[in-house]
Design a protein around this motif. Sequence first.
Motif, PDB file in Angstrom:
ATOM      1  N   PHE A  79      -3.075 -13.795  -2.786  1.00 37.71           N
ATOM      2  CA  PHE A  79      -1.959 -14.279  -4.103  1.00 37.71           C
ATOM      3  C   PHE A  79      -1.768 -16.460  -4.003  1.00 37.71           C
ATOM      4  CE2 PHE A  79      -0.532  -9.687  -4.205  1.00 37.71           C
ATOM      5  CZ  PHE A  79      -1.384  -9.383  -4.736  1.00 37.71           C
ATOM      6  N   GLN A  80      -2.105 -16.915  -3.053  1.00 40.73           N
ATOM      7  CA  GLN A  80      -2.251 -17.817  -3.165  1.00 40.73           C
ATOM      8  C   GLN A  80      -2.605 -19.177  -3.790  1.00 40.73           C
ATOM      9  OE1 GLN A  80      -4.049 -20.103   0.582  1.00 40.73           O
ATOM     10  NE2 GLN A  80      -2.972 -21.822   0.260  1.00 40.73           N
ATOM     11  N   GLU A  81      -3.702 -18.589  -4.423  1.00 42.26           N
ATOM     12  CA  GLU A  81      -4.440 -19.303  -5.079  1.00 42.26           C
ATOM     13  C   GLU A  81      -3.573 -19.305  -6.870  1.00 42.26           C
ATOM     14  OE1 GLU A  81      -8.548 -19.083  -5.185  1.00 42.26           O
ATOM     15  OE2 GLU A  81      -8.715 -19.845  -3.815  1.00 42.26           O
ATOM     16  N   ARG A  82      -3.147 -17.924  -6.944  1.00 43.08           N
ATOM     17  CA  ARG A  82      -2.219 -17.530  -8.213  1.00 43.08           C
ATOM     18  C   ARG A  82      -1.492 -18.623  -8.550  1.00 43.08           C
ATOM     19  NH1 ARG A  82      -2.255 -11.442  -9.705  1.00 43.08           N
ATOM     20  NH2 ARG A  82      -1.067 -11.963 -11.069  1.00 43.08           N
ATOM     21  N   GLY A  83      -0.759 -18.740  -6.920  1.00 41.15           N
ATOM     22  CA  GLY A  83       0.842 -19.323  -6.906  1.00 41.15           C
ATOM     23  C   GLY A  83       1.611 -18.763  -5.735  1.00 41.15           C
ATOM     24  N   LEU A  84       1.345 -18.090  -5.472  1.00 39.54           N
ATOM     25  CA  LEU A  84       2.569 -16.812  -4.596  1.00 39.54           C
ATOM     26  C   LEU A  84       2.221 -18.007  -2.783  1.00 39.54           C
ATOM     27  CD1 LEU A  84       4.545 -14.348  -3.512  1.00 39.54           C
ATOM     28  CD2 LEU A  84       2.068 -13.905  -1.988  1.00 39.54           C
ATOM     29  N   THR A  85       3.931 -18.350  -2.781  1.00 36.09           N
ATOM     30  CA  THR A  85       4.814 -19.425  -1.392  1.00 36.09           C
ATOM     31  C   THR A  85       4.665 -18.148  -0.436  1.00 36.09           C
ATOM     32  OG1 THR A  85       4.585 -21.253  -2.211  1.00 36.09           O
ATOM     33  CG2 THR A  85       5.032 -21.121  -0.284  1.00 36.09           C
ATOM     34  N   VAL A  86       4.760 -18.146   0.605  1.00 34.83           N
ATOM     35  CA  VAL A  86       4.736 -16.496   1.748  1.00 34.83           C
ATOM     36  C   VAL A  86       5.402 -17.736   3.010  1.00 34.83           C
ATOM     37  CG1 VAL A  86       3.837 -15.422   3.420  1.00 34.83           C
ATOM     38  CG2 VAL A  86       3.514 -14.986   1.325  1.00 34.83           C
ATOM     39  N   LEU A  87       6.790 -17.638   3.091  1.00 33.43           N
ATOM     40  CA  LEU A  87       7.627 -18.379   4.152  1.00 33.43           C
ATOM     41  C   LEU A  87       8.215 -17.547   5.150  1.00 33.43           C
ATOM     42  CD1 LEU A  87       8.069 -21.019   5.038  1.00 33.43           C
ATOM     43  CD2 LEU A  87      10.902 -21.142   3.565  1.00 33.43           C
ATOM     44  N   GLY A  88       7.421 -17.797   6.400  1.00 27.91           N
ATOM     45  CA  GLY A  88       8.309 -17.103   7.707  1.00 27.91           C
ATOM     46  C   GLY A  88       9.526 -18.018   7.889  1.00 27.91           C
ATOM     47  N   VAL A  89      10.333 -16.950   8.316  1.00 22.78           N
ATOM     48  CA  VAL A  89      12.064 -17.525   8.480  1.00 22.78           C
ATOM     49  C   VAL A  89      12.052 -17.271   9.719  1.00 22.78           C
ATOM     50  CG1 VAL A  89      14.141 -18.603   8.131  1.00 22.78           C
ATOM     51  CG2 VAL A  89      12.420 -18.497   6.184  1.00 22.78           C
ATOM     52  N   PRO A  90      11.434 -17.819  11.059  1.00 21.12           N
ATOM     53  CA  PRO A  90      11.817 -17.261  12.660  1.00 21.12           C
ATOM     54  C   PRO A  90      13.500 -16.875  12.922  1.00 21.12           C
ATOM     55  CG  PRO A  90      10.220 -18.774  12.975  1.00 21.12           C
ATOM     56  CD  PRO A  90      10.673 -18.625  11.933  1.00 21.12           C
ATOM     57  N   SER A  91      14.063 -16.125  13.432  1.00 20.67           N
ATOM     58  CA  SER A  91      15.290 -16.106  13.873  1.00 20.67           C
ATOM     59  C   SER A  91      15.626 -14.908  15.257  1.00 20.67           C
ATOM     60  CB  SER A  91      15.697 -14.903  12.174  1.00 20.67           C
ATOM     61  OG  SER A  91      17.042 -15.362  12.713  1.00 20.67           O
ATOM     62  N   PRO A  92      16.251 -15.634  15.141  1.00 20.18           N
ATOM     63  CA  PRO A  92      17.083 -14.136  17.225  1.00 20.18           C
ATOM     64  C   PRO A  92      17.806 -13.828  16.663  1.00 20.18           C
ATOM     65  CG  PRO A  92      18.185 -17.165  16.612  1.00 20.18           C
ATOM     66  CD  PRO A  92      17.617 -17.097  16.135  1.00 20.18           C
ATOM     67  N   VAL A 176       5.976  -4.089  -2.686  1.00 17.14           N
ATOM     68  CA  VAL A 176       6.310  -5.649  -2.608  1.00 17.14           C
ATOM     69  C   VAL A 176       4.872  -6.206  -3.423  1.00 17.14           C
ATOM     70  CG1 VAL A 176       5.592  -7.128  -1.044  1.00 17.14           C
ATOM     71  CG2 VAL A 176       6.767  -5.518  -0.593  1.00 17.14           C
ATOM     72  N   ILE A 177       3.753  -5.540  -3.414  1.00 22.20           N
ATOM     73  CA  ILE A 177       2.335  -6.293  -4.229  1.00 22.20           C
ATOM     74  C   ILE A 177       2.911  -6.104  -5.610  1.00 22.20           C
ATOM     75  CG2 ILE A 177       0.172  -5.707  -4.566  1.00 22.20           C
ATOM     76  CD1 ILE A 177      -0.033  -4.809  -1.620  1.00 22.20           C
ATOM     77  N   ALA A 178       3.522  -5.189  -6.380  1.00 21.91           N
ATOM     78  CA  ALA A 178       3.839  -5.021  -7.805  1.00 21.91           C
ATOM     79  C   ALA A 178       4.793  -5.615  -7.641  1.00 21.91           C
ATOM     80  CB  ALA A 178       3.866  -3.961  -7.897  1.00 21.91           C
ATOM     81  N   ALA A 179       5.744  -5.815  -6.744  1.00 17.44           N
ATOM     82  CA  ALA A 179       7.019  -7.168  -6.996  1.00 17.44           C
ATOM     83  C   ALA A 179       6.327  -8.269  -7.106  1.00 17.44           C
ATOM     84  CB  ALA A 179       8.189  -7.481  -6.417  1.00 17.44           C
ATOM     85  N   VAL A 180       5.419  -9.007  -6.287  1.00 18.05           N
ATOM     86  CA  VAL A 180       4.265 -10.334  -6.506  1.00 18.05           C
ATOM     87  C   VAL A 180       3.808 -10.279  -7.331  1.00 18.05           C
ATOM     88  CG1 VAL A 180       2.585 -11.302  -5.147  1.00 18.05           C
ATOM     89  CG2 VAL A 180       4.340 -10.687  -4.146  1.00 18.05           C
TER      90      VAL A 180
END
Length: 188
Positions: A79-92, A176-180
């Motif tokens: 979905f990146q080319e359609r505009g989605l950004t995925v952001l990973g937030v590492p957490s301890p 998730v895919i439907a919501a995206v």
Amino acid sequence: MILHRRDMLGLLGASFVAPAFAAGPGGLRAGAFSFDRPEGDGALPLAAYAGRPILVVNTATACGFAGQLAGMQTLWTRFQERGLTVLGVPSPDFGNQEPLDGAAIAEAARREHGVTFPLTAKTHVKMPGAHPFYRWAAEEKPGETPRWNFHKYLVARDGTLAAAFGTQVEPTDPRVIAAVAAALDKPA
């Protein structure tokens, strides 16, 4: 704070494309927040992604659910080319299952799971010391806060919180895919 050229361009563009992303009549929006970069070289402002849906996921490289990083990469690739950004937030925050720091987290995610989407520096996501984005998300979606690693928040194009998915829901789950897809189809 030092802003990189790409961050400045993103912020400038965001001010023209979707001013409501940063703040609106209903209060704060996702664009009001930024995360630290894993390399320690400044901030990663969500306003740089104005007008784009963002899937924000708290991650941990030593977690039993770390395989979801590959699913996040699948979404990013699809979905990146359609505009989605995925952001990973590492957490301890959950069992200290993110033992690495800084650029080592991004390197491990790339090497072990093929990750090419952006990652932040290690960040607290659990109350009471949660990052401001996670405190805002908890107010927006009470009861849908991270209870473990790989909790997913979907931010709509307008900066509102569109959906939340718990740890057990894989990034490639049809929900998730439907919501995206819905977020991508909806104008800002």
